[in-house]
Design a protein around this motif. Structure first.
Motif, mmCIF file in Angstrom:
data_model
loop_
_atom_site.group_PDB
_atom_site.id
_atom_site.type_symbol
_atom_site.label_atom_id
_atom_site.label_comp_id
_atom_site.label_asym_id
_atom_site.label_seq_id
_atom_site.Cartn_x
_atom_site.Cartn_y
_atom_site.Cartn_z
ATOM 1 N N SER A 212 0.812 -1.221 0.000
ATOM 2 C CA SER A 212 0.000 0.000 0.000
ATOM 3 C C SER A 212 0.848 1.275 0.000
ATOM 4 N N SER A 213 2.166 1.116 -0.145
ATOM 5 C CA SER A 213 3.033 2.302 -0.063
ATOM 6 C C SER A 213 2.881 3.201 -1.288
ATOM 7 N N LEU A 214 2.860 4.495 -1.044
ATOM 8 C CA LEU A 214 2.859 5.468 -2.144
ATOM 9 C C LEU A 214 4.264 6.058 -2.325
ATOM 10 N N ASP A 215 5.233 5.459 -1.637
ATOM 11 C CA ASP A 215 6.603 5.958 -1.752
ATOM 12 C C ASP A 215 7.349 5.279 -2.896
ATOM 13 N N LEU A 216 8.443 5.872 -3.247
ATOM 14 C CA LEU A 216 9.279 5.369 -4.340
ATOM 15 C C LEU A 216 10.717 5.255 -3.856
ATOM 16 N N SER A 217 11.487 4.416 -4.565
ATOM 17 C CA SER A 217 12.909 4.302 -4.263
ATOM 18 C C SER A 217 13.647 4.100 -5.578
ATOM 19 N N PHE A 218 14.717 4.845 -5.768
ATOM 20 C CA PHE A 218 15.474 4.713 -7.011
ATOM 21 C C PHE A 218 16.929 4.313 -6.778
ATOM 22 N N SER A 219 17.319 4.069 -5.504
ATOM 23 C CA SER A 219 18.737 3.763 -5.281
ATOM 24 C C SER A 219 19.076 2.348 -5.755
ATOM 25 N N GLY A 220 18.115 1.402 -5.634
ATOM 26 C CA GLY A 220 18.365 0.037 -6.110
ATOM 27 C C GLY A 220 18.526 0.011 -7.626
ATOM 28 N N LEU A 221 17.754 0.814 -8.294
ATOM 29 C CA LEU A 221 17.821 0.909 -9.755
ATOM 30 C C LEU A 221 19.198 1.432 -10.187
ATOM 31 N N LYS A 222 19.658 2.421 -9.450
ATOM 32 C CA LYS A 222 20.965 3.023 -9.730
ATOM 33 C C LYS A 222 22.076 1.970 -9.595
ATOM 34 N N THR A 223 22.007 1.165 -8.525
ATOM 35 C CA THR A 223 23.020 0.132 -8.313
ATOM 36 C C THR A 223 22.920 -0.949 -9.385
ATOM 37 N N ALA A 224 21.684 -1.281 -9.775
ATOM 38 C CA ALA A 224 21.500 -2.307 -10.814
ATOM 39 C C ALA A 224 22.135 -1.857 -12.137
ATOM 40 N N VAL A 225 22.021 -0.576 -12.432
ATOM 41 C CA VAL A 225 22.644 -0.056 -13.664
ATOM 42 C C VAL A 225 24.164 -0.136 -13.547
ATOM 43 N N LEU A 226 24.667 0.225 -12.386
ATOM 44 C CA LEU A 226 26.125 0.160 -12.164
ATOM 45 C C LEU A 226 26.643 -1.255 -12.423
ATOM 46 N N TYR A 227 25.943 -2.260 -11.864
ATOM 47 C CA TYR A 227 26.387 -3.644 -12.027
ATOM 48 C C TYR A 227 26.230 -4.117 -13.470
ATOM 49 N N ALA A 228 25.148 -3.667 -14.133
ATOM 50 C CA ALA A 228 24.934 -4.075 -15.534
ATOM 51 C C ALA A 228 26.036 -3.509 -16.428
ATOM 52 N N VAL A 229 26.496 -2.311 -16.082
ATOM 53 C CA VAL A 229 27.509 -1.656 -16.928
ATOM 54 C C VAL A 229 28.903 -2.190 -16.617
ATOM 55 N N LYS A 230 29.229 -2.280 -15.332
ATOM 56 C CA LYS A 230 30.626 -2.586 -14.970
ATOM 57 C C LYS A 230 30.825 -3.983 -14.385
ATOM 58 N N GLY A 231 29.732 -4.709 -14.146
ATOM 59 C CA GLY A 231 29.830 -6.020 -13.504
ATOM 60 C C GLY A 231 29.804 -5.862 -11.995
ATOM 61 N N VAL A 232 29.562 -6.992 -11.284
ATOM 62 C CA VAL A 232 29.510 -6.958 -9.818
ATOM 63 C C VAL A 232 30.952 -6.848 -9.306
ATOM 64 N N PRO A 233 31.239 -5.864 -8.464
ATOM 65 C CA PRO A 233 32.639 -5.652 -8.070
ATOM 66 C C PRO A 233 33.145 -6.651 -7.024
ATOM 67 N N THR A 234 34.453 -6.853 -7.020
ATOM 68 C CA THR A 234 35.112 -7.544 -5.904
ATOM 69 C C THR A 234 35.884 -6.464 -5.144
ATOM 70 N N ARG A 235 36.385 -6.814 -3.960
ATOM 71 C CA ARG A 235 37.133 -5.823 -3.165
ATOM 72 C C ARG A 235 38.629 -6.019 -3.358
ATOM 73 N N ASP A 236 39.332 -4.938 -3.541
ATOM 74 C CA ASP A 236 40.783 -5.009 -3.572
ATOM 75 C C ASP A 236 41.263 -5.347 -2.154
ATOM 76 N N THR A 237 42.050 -6.416 -2.013
ATOM 77 C CA THR A 237 42.425 -6.857 -0.662
ATOM 78 C C THR A 237 43.299 -5.839 0.060
ATOM 79 N N MET A 238 44.043 -5.045 -0.682
ATOM 80 C CA MET A 238 44.920 -4.060 -0.043
ATOM 81 C C MET A 238 44.148 -2.784 0.339
ATOM 82 N N THR A 239 43.429 -2.228 -0.623
ATOM 83 C CA THR A 239 42.793 -0.917 -0.397
ATOM 84 C C THR A 239 41.332 -1.013 0.053
ATOM 85 N N GLY A 240 40.690 -2.163 -0.177
ATOM 86 C CA GLY A 240 39.273 -2.310 0.165
ATOM 87 C C GLY A 240 38.350 -1.665 -0.850
ATOM 88 N N LYS A 241 38.919 -1.063 -1.898
ATOM 89 C CA LYS A 241 38.095 -0.378 -2.900
ATOM 90 C C LYS A 241 37.476 -1.379 -3.866
#
Ligand code: KG4
Ligand code: ZN
Length: 360
Positions: A212-241
């Protein structure tokens, strides 16, 4: 009544002269987009400085375009909320100085609400005949649903809980390295996508947030686009990036168009579903909406405009969408809303301030 409107809430410095809330004598907009493009979004400090540099020139241009002098102005309206406080302050200080020095009444206008006065600019539509309305403001800073009643009384019934839809467009375009602002370019590429382009893209999530929510969320969509474009990231073991599998430049144009199309579908479908739900919610409460009002930069979007017309046609109510020039930030809508707002008394005028939020 001639109202001088002043707008400086974000990255457009704008001044307009509007008669009786509808007839635009001048609407001058100095966009700062080029100055912010390198940063992928609006930099508040740069925005404030550019407003201070340009406001007087924009004002002079608006007055000369409309062939009037400040003495002909009956009221001054300035957007004083919500927005970047430093940016708003430039417009508010200018409006107060002008009002004070010319002894002209002043009103403070809510920028988001003013977006819904834009559909009536340059029309002879009766506003009262369109109320109560379902209102949707979809822009780079805001995504909100309202019930709007006679006398421009706003009740916010839903909206985004994270990113605004225009912000999601801008971020998706940034991931795809398509430049800033992202809305127009994604819209164009989405329209150009072929069936093959569309089939080549993953589908993106459409936010729901409960039955019944009338709210919206677009942050999941933003992340989905990021993953579709660049792939799901792994973490650099040294820097954590995060380390991505690929870059946007590895995509073919067909893939870019496919992703733009899938993104646009998910973003607009999410809004359309909430419009339908809002209509059900409002009618269940015994209110019969007489129109759909849409405003904000994303109201320029081809798919959202189509969705709005589809929605309204089915319910046999008019969809009122501004001309393109009045979708994005402008001062004509501020002057229009200023016309419908009672002017401030002397002490309130002195105390008029800028506020980041829509309401205290
Ligand atoms: O209303 P506006 O000028 O500023 C705010 O009050 O935020 O809206 C600017 C936003 C930007 O995010 C821009 O990407 C988006 O409107 N926009 C669009 C389109 N044209 C502008 N988004 C989707 N499709 C468009 N055609
Ligand atoms: Zn806006």
């Amino acid at each position: 009544m001639l109202v001088l409107g002043i707008e400086s809430s974000c990255d457009e410095t704008a001044v307009a002269v509007v008669e009786d809330g509808v007839r635009v004598h001048a609407s001058v907009v100095a966009s700062q987009v080029d100055s912010h493009a390198a940063y992928g979004g609006v930099v508040p400090e740069i925005a404030s400085r550019l407003h201070a540099e340009r406001l007087q020139l924009v004002l002079e241009r608006a007055l000369s375009d409309s062939s009037i002098t400040l003495n002909d102005i009956d009221r001054i309206a300035v957007s004083n909320r919500p927005g970047l406080v430093g940016a708003l302050l430039v417009g508010v200080a200018a409006a107060k100085a002008l009002a004070w020095s010319t002894d002209t009444p002043l009103v403070g206008v809510n920028h988001v609400h003013a977006h819904l006065a834009a559909p009536f600019l340059e029309t002879s539509l009766s506003i009262d005949a369109h109320m109560p309305a379902i209102g949707l403001v979809a822009s780079g800073g805001h995504t909100s649903l309202y019930v709007v009643r006679t006398g421009w009384k706003f009740e916010r019934i839903g909206g985004t809980i994270d990113d605004a839809v225009g912000e999601a467009y801008d971020k998706a375009a940034s991931v795809l390295e398509l430049g800033y602002p992202g809305g127009p370019v994604i819209d164009k590429l989405a329209q150009a996508a072929s069936a093959d382009d569309r089939n080549g893209s993953p589908a993106f999530p459409i936010s729901n947030l409960g039955p019944s929510s009338l709210d919206l969320s677009f942050s999941g969509l933003k992340t989905a686009v990021l993953y579709a474009v660049k792939g799901v990231p792994t973490r650099d073991t040294m820097t954590g990036k995060p380390v991505y599998e690929r870059a946007a430049s590895d995509l073919t144009m067909n893939q870019v168009r496919g992703i733009c199309s899938a993104f646009q579908h998910a973003a607009v479908e999410a809004i359309e579903r909430k419009l339908i739900r809002a209509y059900e919610h409002i009618t269940a409460a015994g209110i019969q909406p007489c129109s759909l009002l849409i405003g904000g930069g994303v109201a320029a979007n081809s798919a959202l405009r189509e969705a709005a017309h589809r929605f309204a046609l089915k319910r046999q109510i008019p969809a009122c969408i501004p001309e393109f020039a009045y979708c994005i930030d402008n001062a004509a809508m501020i002057a229009a809303m200023g016309y419908y707002t009672d002017p401030l008394d002397q002490s309130a005028m002195v105390e008029l301030d800028a506020h980041a939020r829509s309401h205290a």
